[in-house]
Design a protein around this motif. Structure first.
Motif, short mmCIF file in Angstrom:
data_model
loop_
_atom_site.label_atom_id
_atom_site.label_comp_id
_atom_site.label_asym_id
_atom_site.label_seq_id
_atom_site.Cartn_x
_atom_site.Cartn_y
_atom_site.Cartn_z
N LYS A 35 0.80 -1.22 0.00
CA LYS A 35 0.00 0.00 0.00
C LYS A 35 0.84 1.28 0.00
O LYS A 35 0.30 2.37 -0.02
N THR A 36 2.14 1.15 0.04
CA THR A 36 3.00 2.33 0.08
C THR A 36 3.02 3.05 -1.26
O THR A 36 3.08 2.41 -2.30
N SER A 37 3.00 4.37 -1.22
CA SER A 37 3.09 5.17 -2.44
C SER A 37 4.38 5.98 -2.40
O SER A 37 4.98 6.17 -1.35
N LEU A 38 4.78 6.47 -3.55
CA LEU A 38 5.96 7.33 -3.62
C LEU A 38 5.74 8.61 -2.82
O LEU A 38 6.65 9.10 -2.15
N VAL A 39 4.53 9.13 -2.87
CA VAL A 39 4.22 10.36 -2.14
C VAL A 39 4.41 10.15 -0.64
O VAL A 39 4.91 11.04 0.05
N GLN A 40 4.04 8.97 -0.14
CA GLN A 40 4.20 8.67 1.29
C GLN A 40 5.67 8.75 1.72
O GLN A 40 5.94 9.14 2.85
N ILE A 41 6.57 8.35 0.85
CA ILE A 41 7.98 8.32 1.22
C ILE A 41 8.78 9.40 0.49
O ILE A 41 10.01 9.38 0.46
N GLN A 42 8.08 10.40 -0.04
CA GLN A 42 8.70 11.46 -0.83
C GLN A 42 9.80 12.19 -0.06
O GLN A 42 10.87 12.46 -0.60
N LYS A 43 9.55 12.51 1.20
CA LYS A 43 10.53 13.26 1.99
C LYS A 43 11.84 12.48 2.07
O LYS A 43 12.92 13.03 1.85
N ALA A 44 11.75 11.20 2.36
CA ALA A 44 12.96 10.37 2.46
C ALA A 44 13.65 10.26 1.11
O ALA A 44 14.89 10.30 1.02
N ILE A 45 12.88 10.14 0.04
CA ILE A 45 13.45 10.05 -1.30
C ILE A 45 14.20 11.34 -1.63
O ILE A 45 15.34 11.30 -2.11
N GLU A 46 13.59 12.48 -1.35
CA GLU A 46 14.23 13.77 -1.63
C GLU A 46 15.53 13.92 -0.83
O GLU A 46 16.53 14.41 -1.36
#
Length: 85
Positions: free
Chosen positions: A64-75
């Motif tokens: 259920k994880t989305s890119l938006v959910q982990i966007q901060k960590a990705i950035e």
């Protein structure tokens, strides 16, 4: 050769092992990374590291994880990689 959007989409879907497509907001995020000229390999590495960290931290293994959910960590990961070079 796959385009930027398809490459990131396929990478993330295979990583989380679920779903056939991403959300509209996830696609928008990928388009934004491409417009910032962030190399696709760097984006995929950042997604992988952030996703694995997210799963560990939240002790879950669902798709259920989305890119938006982990966007901060990705950035944050992208910034670290860019300044490491």
């Amino acid at each position: 050769k796959l385009n930027y959007l398809t490459t990131v989409e396929q990478f993330f879907l295979s990583l989380k092992d679920s779903g056939l497509t991403l959300s509209a907001s996830d696609y928008q995020l990928i388009v934004e990374w491409e417009s910032r000229n962030i190399p696709v390999g760097l984006v995929c590495r950042a997604i992988e590291n952030s996703y694995c960290y997210f799963l560990e931290k939240n002790n879950r293994r669902n798709g259920k994880t989305s890119l938006v959910q982990i966007q901060k960590a990705i950035e944050e990961e992208i910034q670290q990689q860019i300044y490491k070079q």
